[in-house]
Design an enzyme around this catalytic site. Sequence first.
Site, mmCIF file in Angstrom:
data_model
loop_
_atom_site.group_PDB
_atom_site.id
_atom_site.type_symbol
_atom_site.label_atom_id
_atom_site.label_comp_id
_atom_site.label_asym_id
_atom_site.label_seq_id
_atom_site.Cartn_x
_atom_site.Cartn_y
_atom_site.Cartn_z
ATOM 1 N N LYS A 149 2.131 0.125 -40.352
ATOM 2 C CA LYS A 149 1.168 -0.688 -39.600
ATOM 3 C C LYS A 149 -0.121 0.100 -39.331
ATOM 4 O O LYS A 149 -1.212 -0.380 -39.604
ATOM 5 C CB LYS A 149 1.807 -1.147 -38.282
ATOM 6 N N ILE A 150 0.019 1.320 -38.808
ATOM 7 C CA ILE A 150 -1.179 2.098 -38.461
ATOM 8 C C ILE A 150 -1.877 2.572 -39.733
ATOM 9 O O ILE A 150 -3.098 2.420 -39.883
ATOM 10 C CB ILE A 150 -0.803 3.282 -37.537
ATOM 11 N N CYS A 228 -2.069 11.949 -35.939
ATOM 12 C CA CYS A 228 -1.934 11.124 -34.735
ATOM 13 C C CYS A 228 -0.571 10.444 -34.768
ATOM 14 O O CYS A 228 -0.385 9.398 -34.136
ATOM 15 C CB CYS A 228 -3.043 10.074 -34.680
ATOM 16 N N ARG A 230 3.265 12.149 -35.099
ATOM 17 C CA ARG A 230 4.193 12.871 -34.233
ATOM 18 C C ARG A 230 4.060 14.365 -34.451
ATOM 19 O O ARG A 230 3.895 14.835 -35.594
ATOM 20 C CB ARG A 230 5.646 12.470 -34.543
ATOM 21 N N GLU A 259 5.374 18.844 -26.106
ATOM 22 C CA GLU A 259 4.343 18.255 -25.237
ATOM 23 C C GLU A 259 4.788 18.292 -23.784
ATOM 24 O O GLU A 259 5.965 18.052 -23.522
ATOM 25 C CB GLU A 259 4.067 16.803 -25.659
ATOM 26 N N HIS A 278 -2.387 13.593 -26.790
ATOM 27 C CA HIS A 278 -1.582 12.395 -27.089
ATOM 28 C C HIS A 278 -2.261 11.127 -26.534
ATOM 29 O O HIS A 278 -1.722 10.426 -25.670
ATOM 30 C CB HIS A 278 -0.165 12.533 -26.515
ATOM 31 N N LEU A 279 -3.468 10.869 -27.069
ATOM 32 C CA LEU A 279 -4.265 9.746 -26.570
ATOM 33 C C LEU A 279 -4.275 8.546 -27.509
ATOM 34 O O LEU A 279 -4.987 7.571 -27.258
ATOM 35 C CB LEU A 279 -5.725 10.202 -26.376
ATOM 36 N N ALA A 281 -2.533 6.005 -28.103
ATOM 37 C CA ALA A 281 -2.278 4.654 -27.583
ATOM 38 C C ALA A 281 -3.066 4.388 -26.314
ATOM 39 O O ALA A 281 -2.901 3.342 -25.686
ATOM 40 C CB ALA A 281 -0.794 4.494 -27.303
HETATM 41 N N1 LIG Z 1 -0.537 9.198 -31.211
HETATM 42 C C1 LIG Z 1 -0.071 8.123 -30.651
HETATM 43 O O1 LIG Z 1 -0.283 7.881 -29.481
HETATM 44 C C2 LIG Z 1 0.696 7.128 -31.466
HETATM 45 C C3 LIG Z 1 0.555 5.775 -31.178
HETATM 46 C C4 LIG Z 1 1.297 4.866 -31.917
HETATM 47 C C5 LIG Z 1 2.154 5.314 -32.914
HETATM 48 N N2 LIG Z 1 2.266 6.622 -33.151
HETATM 49 C C6 LIG Z 1 3.120 7.124 -34.235
HETATM 50 O O2 LIG Z 1 2.538 6.764 -35.476
HETATM 51 C C7 LIG Z 1 3.535 6.699 -36.481
HETATM 52 C C8 LIG Z 1 3.355 5.471 -37.343
HETATM 53 O O3 LIG Z 1 3.492 4.300 -36.567
HETATM 54 P P1 LIG Z 1 3.481 2.844 -37.249
HETATM 55 O O4 LIG Z 1 3.470 1.880 -36.123
HETATM 56 O O5 LIG Z 1 2.465 2.754 -38.292
HETATM 57 O O6 LIG Z 1 4.919 2.849 -37.895
HETATM 58 P P2 LIG Z 1 5.416 2.001 -39.147
HETATM 59 O O7 LIG Z 1 6.896 1.991 -39.061
HETATM 60 O O8 LIG Z 1 4.709 0.694 -39.232
HETATM 61 O O9 LIG Z 1 4.965 2.888 -40.397
HETATM 62 C C9 LIG Z 1 5.548 4.115 -40.713
HETATM 63 C C10 LIG Z 1 5.498 4.259 -42.221
HETATM 64 O O10 LIG Z 1 5.954 5.562 -42.543
HETATM 65 C C11 LIG Z 1 6.676 5.451 -43.760
HETATM 66 N N3 LIG Z 1 7.532 6.604 -43.952
HETATM 67 C C12 LIG Z 1 8.769 6.843 -43.454
HETATM 68 N N4 LIG Z 1 9.226 8.031 -43.896
HETATM 69 C C13 LIG Z 1 8.265 8.548 -44.692
HETATM 70 C C14 LIG Z 1 8.150 9.735 -45.446
HETATM 71 N N5 LIG Z 1 9.136 10.632 -45.470
HETATM 72 N N6 LIG Z 1 7.018 9.947 -46.126
HETATM 73 C C15 LIG Z 1 6.019 9.044 -46.108
HETATM 74 N N7 LIG Z 1 6.072 7.876 -45.432
HETATM 75 C C16 LIG Z 1 7.177 7.641 -44.732
HETATM 76 C C17 LIG Z 1 7.431 4.151 -43.622
HETATM 77 O O11 LIG Z 1 7.837 3.644 -44.876
HETATM 78 C C18 LIG Z 1 6.400 3.263 -42.965
HETATM 79 O O12 LIG Z 1 5.662 2.528 -43.914
HETATM 80 C C19 LIG Z 1 4.850 6.788 -35.739
HETATM 81 O O13 LIG Z 1 5.309 8.117 -35.823
HETATM 82 C C20 LIG Z 1 4.484 6.488 -34.306
HETATM 83 O O14 LIG Z 1 5.385 7.046 -33.398
HETATM 84 C C21 LIG Z 1 1.541 7.556 -32.458
HETATM 85 O O1 LIG Z 2 4.659 6.145 -30.056
HETATM 86 C C1 LIG Z 2 3.730 5.715 -29.377
HETATM 87 O O2 LIG Z 2 3.615 4.530 -29.045
HETATM 88 C C2 LIG Z 2 2.653 6.661 -28.990
HETATM 89 O O3 LIG Z 2 3.004 7.956 -29.245
HETATM 90 C C3 LIG Z 2 2.122 6.463 -27.611
HETATM 91 O O4 LIG Z 2 2.800 7.193 -26.637
HETATM 92 P P1 LIG Z 2 2.398 6.982 -25.107
HETATM 93 O O5 LIG Z 2 2.874 5.617 -24.719
HETATM 94 O O6 LIG Z 2 3.105 8.030 -24.334
HETATM 95 O O7 LIG Z 2 0.932 7.077 -25.027
#
Ligand SMILES: NC(=O)c1ccc[n+]([C@@H]2O[C@H](COP(=O)([O-])OP(=O)(O)OC[C@H]3O[C@@H](n4cnc5c(N)ncnc54)[C@H](O)[C@@H]3O)[C@@H](O)[C@H]2O)c1
Ligand SMILES: O=C(O)[C@H](O)COP(=O)(O)O
Length: 527
Positions: A149-150, A228, A230, A259, A278-279, A281
């Site tokens: 998605k992201i 951004c 993990r 963290e 960790h900003l 979201a």
């Molecule tokens: N920094 C933040 O605050 C923040 C906010 C939201 C999400 N996230 C993190 O962002 C990441 C992605 O979120 P998303 O919502 O897009 O998830 P998502 O499930 O929609 O997408 C993840 C993608 O990673 C792929 N994937 C899995 N294993 C893999 C590998 N070994 N190599 C390459 N690709 C692989 C999957 O096929 C999938 O398409 C997650 O780790 C989530 O926790 C961080």
């Molecule tokens: O996985 C998530 O949704 C993000 O890492 C956001 O984490 P937070 O809710 O602690 O900002």
Amino acid sequence: MPKVLVSDPIDQAGLDILSQVAQVDVKTKLPSEELIKIISNYDALMVRSGTRVTQDVIDAGKQLKIIGRAGVGVDNIDVPAATRRGIVVVNSPEGNTIAAAEHALAMMLSLSRYIPAADQSVKAGNWDRKRFLGVEVYKKTLGIVGLGKIGSHVATVARALGMKLLAYDPFISSERAEQIGCRLVDLDLLLREADYITLHLPKTPETTHLINAESLATMKPTARIVNCARGGIIDEEALATAIRSGQIAGAALDVYESEPLGTSSLRELDMAAILTPHLGASTEEAQVNVAIDVAEQIRDVLLGLPARSAVNIPGLRPDVLEKLRPYLQLAETLGNLVGQLAGGRVESLDVRLQGELAQTDNSQPVVVAALKGLLSHALQERVNYVNANIEAKERGIHVIETRDANVQDYTGSLQLSAKGSLGEHSVTGVLLGGSEIRVTDIDDFPINVPPTPYMLFTLHRDMPGIIGKIGSLLGSFNVNIASMQVGRKIVRGDAVMVLSIDDPLPEGILSEITKVPGIRDAYTVSL
Ligand SMILES: NC(=O)c1ccc[n+]([C@@H]2O[C@H](COP(=O)([O-])OP(=O)(O)OC[C@H]3O[C@@H](n4cnc5c(N)ncnc54)[C@H](O)[C@@H]3O)[C@@H](O)[C@H]2O)c1
Ligand SMILES: O=C(O)[C@H](O)COP(=O)(O)O
């Protein structure tokens, strides 16, 4: 009134929803011993990434029914431990997608133009234009690792910035990648060719230190990497060394192996590195989205309704659930029935989807419902949709799923056969008018009965007088028969008798029934 503990900062919109059905206590920054001490008072726990929901917390949460993660990643929650305890874990898979994607893009542009360092410099009284000569992203290659998605939203915006896009994601097709404007390549090629690399994949044992000293050495000296997703997907020590030595041009990190980030060589890096706490979201919009999304699910589960984004209930998306709901009830009832007929220890369950039901592309919920029914007599309310699979596995129950689309008797029917220490039994059922359950077959004897709370089944020889004898015997114990039906394959061969009775069968009567001449076996079932 149920009680919900909110242990991380959650937007008021979520708290307002929870308050409609529960007492809500907001207690943030709790030390883990304190959380373990108070969690036994709560029916639900709502967290972000700050609270570590460990096995100890889950074990102490004797009343917990649901843990809600107002965000995506559930790596701060011991999901297997919750699953074993039958606790639903829900998240908000899409609530912060845009926020996280925009943060990654902002990091990429900030890295290119040294915006944080330039800002600090001006605020410190300087006017140094030469030091902050940046680079453009236009026509550069962006390598996206994880095209979910992201990653997909990052791709859409980056394409508009005029970037060329490579993607690595072993779980998506080249066609899907092309639709988003990306060329799907292997990781080695992506790392070698990209000017910018952005990570959008989960942290798993396989992805831990996916970016390490070896892979950093294959990148261009002008490459910049953004994480951004993990912490721990990049080896932080190796990254700091690669930036210090000029092996790569820079990195922007929002997430860390541990963290909050403690003492770290990352903190000593110059303007080539950008660090945010960790900003990803942390936008007003995302926080409202995730709070509402997760609070609604907690409210629903506390009201006995299903959750739409449970991470530990297999395949129960709302659209799937809606379509399958009557069949889930059928599967649960038949599972309960066949489990009681089989008695003893069940070793295998054959789940046979027939007719229209054989066409379903997601049969997993039906199998889970059958297992829940099968185990419910022994485990009562301790088994639910969350842990039925695990409970079955722990009891060594082998599940076989078969399909037969050619069965035409009814639009869709389900047959469950349980083999165990006391023998083998099978039951078949259908839905009349799409919702009314009918049991149509027991051990291959055709019948047509609705399930009722108290039932008596006999296997007997089809001969005159036997039905009367059973009727008189039940009468002598003051048992009222609501309905009775006999199923047989051939005249005067073996037959089954199914009786619905108004009350549970009194002690001792079953052994009297089996003494009646011609009765081979008798079973009492409560549904
Ligand atoms: N920094 C933040 O605050 C923040 C906010 C939201 C999400 N996230 C993190 O962002 C990441 C992605 O979120 P998303 O919502 O897009 O998830 P998502 O499930 O929609 O997408 C993840 C993608 O990673 C792929 N994937 C899995 N294993 C893999 C590998 N070994 N190599 C390459 N690709 C692989 C999957 O096929 C999938 O398409 C997650 O780790 C989530 O926790 C961080
Ligand atoms: O996985 C998530 O949704 C993000 O890492 C956001 O984490 P937070 O809710 O602690 O900002």
